[in-house]
Design a protein around this motif. Structure first.
Motif, PDB file in Angstrom:
ATOM      1  N   UNK A 298       0.850  -1.196   0.000  1.00  0.00           N
ATOM      2  CA  UNK A 298       0.000   0.000   0.000  1.00  0.00           C
ATOM      3  C   UNK A 298       0.881   1.239   0.000  1.00  0.00           C
ATOM      4  N   UNK A 299       0.425   2.276  -0.696  1.00  0.00           N
ATOM      5  CA  UNK A 299       1.264   3.471  -0.917  1.00  0.00           C
ATOM      6  C   UNK A 299       1.586   4.206   0.375  1.00  0.00           C
ATOM      7  N   UNK A 300       0.770   4.006   1.407  1.00  0.00           N
ATOM      8  CA  UNK A 300       1.008   4.675   2.685  1.00  0.00           C
ATOM      9  C   UNK A 300       2.106   4.005   3.513  1.00  0.00           C
ATOM     10  N   UNK A 301       2.550   2.833   3.089  1.00  0.00           N
ATOM     11  CA  UNK A 301       3.511   2.025   3.846  1.00  0.00           C
ATOM     12  C   UNK A 301       4.795   2.802   4.138  1.00  0.00           C
ATOM     13  N   UNK A 302       5.226   2.771   5.397  1.00  0.00           N
ATOM     14  CA  UNK A 302       6.461   3.413   5.853  1.00  0.00           C
ATOM     15  C   UNK A 302       6.493   4.905   5.522  1.00  0.00           C
ATOM     16  N   UNK A 303       5.336   5.554   5.647  1.00  0.00           N
ATOM     17  CA  UNK A 303       5.282   7.007   5.478  1.00  0.00           C
ATOM     18  C   UNK A 303       4.311   7.591   6.505  1.00  0.00           C
ATOM     19  N   UNK A 304       4.298   8.911   6.562  1.00  0.00           N
ATOM     20  CA  UNK A 304       3.379   9.604   7.466  1.00  0.00           C
ATOM     21  C   UNK A 304       1.926   9.481   7.033  1.00  0.00           C
ATOM     22  N   UNK A 305       1.676   8.983   5.826  1.00  0.00           N
ATOM     23  CA  UNK A 305       0.293   8.749   5.389  1.00  0.00           C
ATOM     24  C   UNK A 305      -0.330   7.541   6.085  1.00  0.00           C
ATOM     25  N   UNK A 306       0.502   6.722   6.694  1.00  0.00           N
ATOM     26  CA  UNK A 306      -0.005   5.609   7.503  1.00  0.00           C
ATOM     27  C   UNK A 306      -0.375   6.187   8.877  1.00  0.00           C
ATOM     28  N   UNK A 307      -1.470   6.936   8.877  1.00  0.00           N
ATOM     29  CA  UNK A 307      -1.844   7.696  10.066  1.00  0.00           C
ATOM     30  C   UNK A 307      -3.186   7.232  10.605  1.00  0.00           C
ATOM     31  N   UNK A 308      -3.732   7.975  11.535  1.00  0.00           N
ATOM     32  CA  UNK A 308      -4.985   7.573  12.191  1.00  0.00           C
ATOM     33  C   UNK A 308      -6.174   7.563  11.239  1.00  0.00           C
ATOM     34  N   UNK A 309      -6.063   8.254  10.118  1.00  0.00           N
ATOM     35  CA  UNK A 309      -7.145   8.240   9.126  1.00  0.00           C
ATOM     36  C   UNK A 309      -7.108   6.990   8.250  1.00  0.00           C
ATOM     37  N   UNK A 310      -5.979   6.292   8.270  1.00  0.00           N
ATOM     38  CA  UNK A 310      -5.802   5.138   7.379  1.00  0.00           C
ATOM     39  C   UNK A 310      -6.394   3.855   7.966  1.00  0.00           C
ATOM     40  N   UNK A 311      -6.666   3.840   9.258  1.00  0.00           N
ATOM     41  CA  UNK A 311      -7.234   2.653   9.914  1.00  0.00           C
ATOM     42  C   UNK A 311      -8.533   3.043  10.612  1.00  0.00           C
ATOM     43  N   UNK A 312      -9.360   2.046  10.899  1.00  0.00           N
ATOM     44  CA  UNK A 312     -10.562   2.322  11.693  1.00  0.00           C
ATOM     45  C   UNK A 312     -10.932   1.101  12.524  1.00  0.00           C
ATOM     46  N   UNK A 313     -11.802   1.333  13.482  1.00  0.00           N
ATOM     47  CA  UNK A 313     -12.120   0.281  14.440  1.00  0.00           C
ATOM     48  C   UNK A 313     -12.873  -0.880  13.800  1.00  0.00           C
ATOM     49  N   UNK A 314     -13.683  -0.603  12.784  1.00  0.00           N
ATOM     50  CA  UNK A 314     -14.416  -1.670  12.090  1.00  0.00           C
ATOM     51  C   UNK A 314     -13.442  -2.670  11.469  1.00  0.00           C
ATOM     52  N   UNK A 315     -12.443  -2.167  10.746  1.00  0.00           N
ATOM     53  CA  UNK A 315     -11.464  -3.056  10.114  1.00  0.00           C
ATOM     54  C   UNK A 315     -10.642  -3.811  11.155  1.00  0.00           C
ATOM     55  N   UNK A 316     -10.268  -3.113  12.215  1.00  0.00           N
ATOM     56  CA  UNK A 316      -9.494  -3.743  13.280  1.00  0.00           C
ATOM     57  C   UNK A 316     -10.289  -4.861  13.940  1.00  0.00           C
ATOM     58  N   UNK A 317     -11.575  -4.616  14.194  1.00  0.00           N
ATOM     59  CA  UNK A 317     -12.413  -5.644  14.823  1.00  0.00           C
ATOM     60  C   UNK A 317     -12.624  -6.836  13.904  1.00  0.00           C
ATOM     61  N   UNK A 318     -12.759  -6.585  12.604  1.00  0.00           N
ATOM     62  CA  UNK A 318     -12.871  -7.702  11.656  1.00  0.00           C
ATOM     63  C   UNK A 318     -11.616  -8.572  11.716  1.00  0.00           C
ATOM     64  N   UNK A 319     -10.465  -7.930  11.764  1.00  0.00           N
ATOM     65  CA  UNK A 319      -9.198  -8.665  11.850  1.00  0.00           C
ATOM     66  C   UNK A 319      -9.098  -9.422  13.175  1.00  0.00           C
ATOM     67  N   UNK A 320      -9.487  -8.762  14.263  1.00  0.00           N
ATOM     68  CA  UNK A 320      -9.482  -9.416  15.569  1.00  0.00           C
ATOM     69  C   UNK A 320     -10.376 -10.649  15.560  1.00  0.00           C
ATOM     70  N   UNK A 321     -11.543 -10.539  14.959  1.00  0.00           N
ATOM     71  CA  UNK A 321     -12.464 -11.679  14.917  1.00  0.00           C
ATOM     72  C   UNK A 321     -11.934 -12.818  14.055  1.00  0.00           C
ATOM     73  N   UNK A 322     -11.205 -12.485  12.993  1.00  0.00           N
ATOM     74  CA  UNK A 322     -10.563 -13.536  12.187  1.00  0.00           C
ATOM     75  C   UNK A 322      -9.556 -14.305  13.038  1.00  0.00           C
TER      76      UNK A 322
END
Length: 424
Positions: free
Chosen positions: A311-335
């Protein structure tokens, strides 16, 4: 703290400056320990050698900036810790622009992002900035200031062991060595922390080992220090990283791609009818590089969202709090909960005898032999033959082509005769 969600963890830890060593790592681990009190904070001493690697000196930063000769800061570490090259040496001097440019790092193809750059094992100082900032540097001289210290100290890491009915272990690993990046660093920390909290909520069949370590050298040192136990006890496990963005789920297999952890991933995603992007082990880039190295070859795989480096945000300041959200994190946690539940719910058997046991003395084989085994004895032999501690009982049923109910019944009989035992 036990009500905190995955995104809150990321938000709370985002501005902490983490590296291979330093106060930021310790602060991060202490935060995690408030959520999972069973976490033990441990350390490796700087200067200690582990295989081919030596733990570097502890590095801490108080301040760092570049300012023009009028005293205006053009780059400020306190505004974004990605501005400073990791493990930069201390410096305080006026430098010409030509010399300064040799120590500045930006991205021409992503002009608004600050790159993440490190120099762990070579003496260096440097700053990172957006390319837009770089082209605006017009003065001939600048003041460069880095207040960093290198000391004989510690490389901290976290370890949590939740003992189950079996001493066979599932290893869950993530890393704590990157500064302010939400997906590449903190999504793994947050999901692993919540997964550990869930595992510790009750007694489990397997023992679970969670490690929060600096990537590469921290993992190598941990392996060296715990080699005998993890080789004897680890039957499966996963590396948790890059699990907070909106990309489809991605799968990094173990070295040969056929371990029990790999098979669990395939079963779970097939049953959930979820899309899964599978990568080659040739594309590895995280802790599986060490955990699956050929002389270790642990059964470790990884489920991510967008794979690191893609992903283009990798290892940059674009990998910020706007790039992730709780819905995606919870889906990953449930997996990940589903993967571990699969381990818990499906029996794994292992033979108790070297070579084929003598059935006749246990009165389950006739003393008179006519050279042809009965169907029952064939089933006994086959179930024992595949009871390697790496194969689920339902997989054995498929291999020997008998129904799972029959396999369970025969396995229970063999267990009573102490010819196999269950790992869970």
């Amino acid at each position: 703290m036990n009500t905190v969600n995955c995104f809150k963890i990321i938000k709370d830890l985002f501005n902490i400056n983490r590296s291979l060593t330093g106060k930021g790592n310790l602060k991060t681990l202490r935060y995690i320990k408030k959520i999972v009190p069973k976490l033990k904070i441990k350390y490796f001493n700087t200067g200690e050698r582990y295989y081919d690697w030596t733990i570097p000196k502890e590095w801490n930063v108080t301040d760092a900036y570049i300012e023009d000769l009028k005293g205006k800061k053009v780059i400020d570490f306190k505004k974004n810790n990605l501005h400073l090259v990791g493990y930069s040496e201390p410096i305080k001097k006026i430098v010409k622009k030509k010399e300064l440019l040799e120590h500045l790092h930006s991205l021409k193809n992503n002009k608004k992002a600050i790159p993440y750059v490190t120099s762990y094992f070579n003496k260096y100082w440097g700053f990172c900035l957006t390319h837009e900032q770089k082209v605006k540097l017009k003065d001939e001289k600048y003041m460069v200031y880095i207040d960093s210290k290198f000391t004989n100290g510690k490389m901290h890491y976290g370890e949590l062991i939740h003992k189950g009915k079996s001493d066979k272990e599932i290893l869950i690993s993530t890393y704590i060595c990157h500064p302010s990046m939400a997906n590449n660093e903190l999504s793994g920390i947050s999901v692993t922390t919540k997964l550990a909290e869930w595992i510790c909520s009750k007694r489990r069949k397997f023992t679970y080992r969670f490690i929060f370590v600096p990537e590469t050298i921290g993992t190598i040192a941990y392996i060296k220090k715990n080699y005998e136990r993890i080789m004897r006890k680890t039957i499966g496990g996963y590396v948790v990283t890059c699990v907070g963005d909106s990309g489809n789920f991605s799968y990094m297999p173990s070295r040969l791609g056929n371990s029990i952890s790999d098979r669990v991933i395939r079963y779970v995603f097939k049953n959930k009818n979820k899309r899964l992007n599978e990568y080659s082990f040739n594309d590895r880039g995280s802790q599986e590089r060490q955990l699956c190295s050929p002389l270790l070859d642990l059964p470790i795989a990884s489920i991510m969202r967008s794979k690191y480096g893609t992903f283009k945000e990798y290892h940059t300041s674009d990998d910020n709090l706007k790039f992730v959200n709780n819905k995606n994190l919870n889906e990953s946690l449930n997996v990940y909960k589903s993967l571990l539940t699969f381990f818990e719910d499906n029996k794994i058997s292992i033979a108790t005898q070297f070579c084929e046991p003598m059935f006749s003395k246990r009165k389950i084989y006739p003393t008179l032999s006519f050279g042809r085994a009965s169907t029952s004895v064939k089933n006994f032999r086959n179930i024992i033959a595949y009871s390697d501690g790496k194969t689920f009982l339902f997989e054995i049923a498929k291999k020997i082509k008998i129904k799972i109910n029959k396999t369970n019944s025969v396995a229970k009989f063999l267990e009573r005769k102490k010819l196999i035992k269950y790992l869970n």
